[in-house]
Design a protein around this motif. Structure first.
Motif, PDB file in Angstrom:
ATOM      1  N   GLN A  35      46.645  39.011  25.111  1.00 37.19           N
ATOM      2  CA  GLN A  35      47.449  39.246  26.113  1.00 37.19           C
ATOM      3  C   GLN A  35      46.542  38.605  27.206  1.00 37.19           C
ATOM      4  OE1 GLN A  35      47.996  43.410  25.631  1.00 37.19           O
ATOM      5  NE2 GLN A  35      50.399  42.893  25.433  1.00 37.19           N
ATOM      6  N   VAL A  36      47.218  37.687  28.279  1.00 36.19           N
ATOM      7  CA  VAL A  36      46.583  37.819  29.437  1.00 36.19           C
ATOM      8  C   VAL A  36      47.891  38.270  30.573  1.00 36.19           C
ATOM      9  CG1 VAL A  36      45.619  36.364  31.276  1.00 36.19           C
ATOM     10  CG2 VAL A  36      45.476  35.676  28.872  1.00 36.19           C
ATOM     11  N   TYR A  37      47.587  39.086  31.319  1.00 38.55           N
ATOM     12  CA  TYR A  37      48.451  39.915  32.126  1.00 38.55           C
ATOM     13  C   TYR A  37      48.154  40.021  33.405  1.00 38.55           C
ATOM     14  CZ  TYR A  37      46.229  44.164  30.315  1.00 38.55           C
ATOM     15  OH  TYR A  37      45.363  45.275  30.025  1.00 38.55           O
ATOM     16  N   LEU A  38      49.213  40.277  34.276  1.00 44.80           N
ATOM     17  CA  LEU A  38      48.991  40.387  35.989  1.00 44.80           C
ATOM     18  C   LEU A  38      49.555  41.708  36.152  1.00 44.80           C
ATOM     19  CD1 LEU A  38      48.811  39.825  38.893  1.00 44.80           C
ATOM     20  CD2 LEU A  38      50.883  38.708  38.781  1.00 44.80           C
ATOM     21  N   ASN A  39      48.934  42.717  36.894  1.00 48.56           N
ATOM     22  CA  ASN A  39      49.294  43.922  37.392  1.00 48.56           C
ATOM     23  C   ASN A  39      49.355  43.717  38.993  1.00 48.56           C
ATOM     24  OD1 ASN A  39      48.686  44.581  34.768  1.00 48.56           O
ATOM     25  ND2 ASN A  39      48.341  46.900  35.332  1.00 48.56           N
ATOM     26  N   THR A  40      50.046  44.236  39.696  1.00 50.44           N
ATOM     27  CA  THR A  40      50.246  44.085  41.028  1.00 50.44           C
ATOM     28  C   THR A  40      50.864  45.407  41.721  1.00 50.44           C
ATOM     29  OG1 THR A  40      51.073  42.459  42.688  1.00 50.44           O
ATOM     30  CG2 THR A  40      52.861  43.382  41.089  1.00 50.44           C
ATOM     31  N   PRO A  41      50.453  45.520  42.841  1.00 52.55           N
ATOM     32  CA  PRO A  41      50.829  46.707  43.703  1.00 52.55           C
ATOM     33  C   PRO A  41      52.380  46.446  43.958  1.00 52.55           C
ATOM     34  CG  PRO A  41      49.014  45.709  44.894  1.00 52.55           C
ATOM     35  CD  PRO A  41      49.611  44.732  43.825  1.00 52.55           C
ATOM     36  N   ARG A  42      52.941  47.674  43.979  1.00 59.02           N
ATOM     37  CA  ARG A  42      54.675  47.876  44.246  1.00 59.02           C
ATOM     38  C   ARG A  42      54.596  48.939  45.247  1.00 59.02           C
ATOM     39  NH1 ARG A  42      58.281  45.986  40.863  1.00 59.02           N
ATOM     40  NH2 ARG A  42      59.454  46.161  42.557  1.00 59.02           N
ATOM     41  N   GLU A  43      55.524  48.609  46.512  1.00 60.56           N
ATOM     42  CA  GLU A  43      55.827  49.717  47.467  1.00 60.56           C
ATOM     43  C   GLU A  43      56.519  50.981  46.898  1.00 60.56           C
ATOM     44  OE1 GLU A  43      58.234  47.947  50.449  1.00 60.56           O
ATOM     45  OE2 GLU A  43      56.652  46.322  50.804  1.00 60.56           O
ATOM     46  N   ASN A  44      56.043  52.273  47.453  1.00 61.17           N
ATOM     47  CA  ASN A  44      56.791  53.231  47.079  1.00 61.17           C
ATOM     48  C   ASN A  44      56.332  53.445  45.628  1.00 61.17           C
ATOM     49  OD1 ASN A  44      58.052  53.528  49.705  1.00 61.17           O
ATOM     50  ND2 ASN A  44      59.487  52.224  49.219  1.00 61.17           N
TER      51      ASN A  44
ATOM     52  N   TYR B   4      55.335  46.768  36.906  1.00 58.86           N
ATOM     53  CA  TYR B   4      54.064  46.655  37.659  1.00 58.86           C
ATOM     54  C   TYR B   4      53.308  45.622  36.896  1.00 58.86           C
ATOM     55  CZ  TYR B   4      52.490  49.933  34.106  1.00 58.86           C
ATOM     56  OH  TYR B   4      51.909  50.692  33.232  1.00 58.86           O
ATOM     57  N   ARG B   5      53.796  45.145  35.674  1.00 60.81           N
ATOM     58  CA  ARG B   5      52.891  44.109  35.032  1.00 60.81           C
ATOM     59  C   ARG B   5      53.559  43.128  34.458  1.00 60.81           C
ATOM     60  NH1 ARG B   5      50.872  48.590  30.492  1.00 60.81           N
ATOM     61  NH2 ARG B   5      52.802  49.196  29.751  1.00 60.81           N
ATOM     62  N   ILE B   6      53.122  41.938  34.049  1.00 60.00           N
ATOM     63  CA  ILE B   6      53.775  41.028  33.584  1.00 60.00           C
ATOM     64  C   ILE B   6      52.902  39.855  32.837  1.00 60.00           C
ATOM     65  CG2 ILE B   6      53.751  39.527  35.582  1.00 60.00           C
ATOM     66  CD1 ILE B   6      56.378  38.456  34.900  1.00 60.00           C
ATOM     67  N   SER B   7      53.344  39.328  31.832  1.00 61.58           N
ATOM     68  CA  SER B   7      52.273  38.406  30.916  1.00 61.58           C
ATOM     69  C   SER B   7      52.376  37.038  31.640  1.00 61.58           C
ATOM     70  CB  SER B   7      52.838  38.352  29.475  1.00 61.58           C
ATOM     71  OG  SER B   7      52.319  36.968  28.855  1.00 61.58           O
ATOM     72  N   VAL B   8      51.079  36.433  31.763  1.00 61.26           N
ATOM     73  CA  VAL B   8      50.893  35.011  32.105  1.00 61.26           C
ATOM     74  C   VAL B   8      50.572  34.101  31.127  1.00 61.26           C
ATOM     75  CG1 VAL B   8      50.516  36.030  34.732  1.00 61.26           C
ATOM     76  CG2 VAL B   8      48.529  35.696  33.055  1.00 61.26           C
TER      77      VAL B   8
ATOM     78  N   CYS C 219      47.111  49.606  41.054  1.00 59.85           N
ATOM     79  CA  CYS C 219      46.826  48.854  42.088  1.00 59.85           C
ATOM     80  C   CYS C 219      47.312  49.306  43.360  1.00 59.85           C
ATOM     81  CB  CYS C 219      47.501  47.356  41.902  1.00 59.85           C
ATOM     82  SG  CYS C 219      46.914  46.580  40.085  1.00 59.85           S
ATOM     83  N   LYS C 220      46.422  49.253  44.243  1.00 61.77           N
ATOM     84  CA  LYS C 220      46.657  49.858  45.684  1.00 61.77           C
ATOM     85  C   LYS C 220      47.071  48.781  46.597  1.00 61.77           C
ATOM     86  CE  LYS C 220      43.361  53.783  45.036  1.00 61.77           C
ATOM     87  NZ  LYS C 220      42.233  54.332  45.733  1.00 61.77           N
ATOM     88  N   SER C 221      46.076  47.595  46.686  1.00 62.02           N
ATOM     89  CA  SER C 221      46.657  46.444  47.599  1.00 62.02           C
ATOM     90  C   SER C 221      46.162  45.187  47.023  1.00 62.02           C
ATOM     91  CB  SER C 221      45.731  46.784  48.859  1.00 62.02           C
ATOM     92  OG  SER C 221      44.289  46.710  48.826  1.00 62.02           O
ATOM     93  N   LYS C 222      45.623  45.011  45.904  1.00 67.11           N
ATOM     94  CA  LYS C 222      45.322  43.530  45.265  1.00 67.11           C
ATOM     95  C   LYS C 222      45.726  43.706  43.764  1.00 67.11           C
ATOM     96  CE  LYS C 222      40.641  43.555  47.445  1.00 67.11           C
ATOM     97  NZ  LYS C 222      39.222  43.556  47.400  1.00 67.11           N
ATOM     98  N   ASN C 223      45.929  42.403  43.362  1.00 74.28           N
ATOM     99  CA  ASN C 223      46.342  42.323  42.081  1.00 74.28           C
ATOM    100  C   ASN C 223      45.130  42.541  41.288  1.00 74.28           C
ATOM    101  OD1 ASN C 223      48.830  41.408  43.183  1.00 74.28           O
ATOM    102  ND2 ASN C 223      48.150  39.252  43.299  1.00 74.28           N
ATOM    103  N   ARG C 224      45.455  42.515  39.787  1.00 74.67           N
ATOM    104  CA  ARG C 224      44.494  42.324  38.832  1.00 74.67           C
ATOM    105  C   ARG C 224      45.092  41.529  37.694  1.00 74.67           C
ATOM    106  NH1 ARG C 224      44.650  47.489  37.345  1.00 74.67           N
ATOM    107  NH2 ARG C 224      45.539  47.325  35.128  1.00 74.67           N
ATOM    108  N   ILE C 225      44.071  40.600  37.025  1.00 71.43           N
ATOM    109  CA  ILE C 225      44.405  39.863  35.905  1.00 71.43           C
ATOM    110  C   ILE C 225      43.368  40.368  34.900  1.00 71.43           C
ATOM    111  CG2 ILE C 225      44.803  37.651  35.052  1.00 71.43           C
ATOM    112  CD1 ILE C 225      45.079  36.731  37.962  1.00 71.43           C
TER     113      ILE C 225
END
Length: 245
Positions: free
Chosen positions: A105-114, A62-66, A218-224
């Protein structure tokens, strides 16, 4: 100045807003490709190779470095900001020693289904050493849908030595020392919990060794988010010491 607390939220610092805007602008046309990589089977396989099959970051990433996607000149600007007099002196004043900068670190968190709350989304303290001060800053605007960062806005007198008797069963890697939300609420009401909602540039200085905190779901939006770690010299990360003197 954190005064007699282990955390402080800062919402109207123009320098923070400027740095955050520069990062957001640089990532604007790149973030969708980064998100595609995060959701790909290739990234899942990479995560399994790094963490193993039984790690929360590998089962459903659910998270990755940018960081590596940022322009080199912007990376240099961020490093200069992290090592500026303002930032170093803030960390040193709280820690009472001269800090080392162990992470940028600069990282992205994103919603995942299920997906469900997991890993660092449970209450915990970081256990990398004895003294530290972390800096978290929203690069994207953050509200409840993008899963804000939560922390206990109450100084714990036992500091790094306080732990809960009842913790999550250590079944998955990445959940050791974590506390369920329901268990945590038995001891600390919502009135003592703060969440880092706000626009780009909203920031928090936090002693993550002493302060219980958790990442947002994260419910419906990304977070950086941008993160700096200032720590004492006893602190060690495996990647930094493996095969190195």
């Amino acid at each position: 100045e954190l005064k007699n607390n282990d955390a402080i939220v800062i919402k109207d610092n123009q320098e923070f807003k400027n740095i955050s805007k520069n990062i957001a602008d640089d990532l604007k046309d790149k973030i969708e490709n980064v998100k595609k990589k995060l959701l790909s089977e290739e990234f899942k396989k990479e995560s399994i190779e790094i963490h193993g099959n039984n790690h929360v970051d590998a089962i459903l990433p659910y998270r990755i470095s940018v960081w590596e996607h940022l322009d080199k000149s912007l990376q240099k600007q961020i490093i200069n900001f992290a090592s500026s007099d303002k930032m170093i002196s803030t960390a040193a004043r709280h820690m009472k020693i001269f800090p080392i900068l162990t992470r940028i670190q600069v990282y992205l968190n994103t919603p995942r289904e299920n997906a469900e709350i997991r890993g660092a989304m449970y209450w915990h303290k970081d256990t990398f050493g004895f003294k530290n001060l972390d800096f978290f800053m929203n690069i994207s605007d953050v509200d409840d849908e993008s899963g804000p960062f939560y922390f206990l806005n109450k100084k714990i007198q036992a500091s790094v030595f306080m732990h809960f008797k009842k913790m999550r069963p250590f079944v998955l890697k990445g959940e050791r020392g974590k506390v369920d939300l329901e268990e945590f609420s038995k001891y600390f009401p919502d009135s003592l919990i703060e969440k880092m909602v706000g626009g780009s540039g909203t920031a928090t200085f936090l002693d993550s060794f002493s302060t219980f905190h958790r990442g947002g779901f994260c419910k419906s939006k990304n977070r950086i988010v941008l993160r700096f770690c200032y720590q004492s010299h006893d602190a060690a990360y495996e990647k930094q010491v493996t095969n190195q003197k």
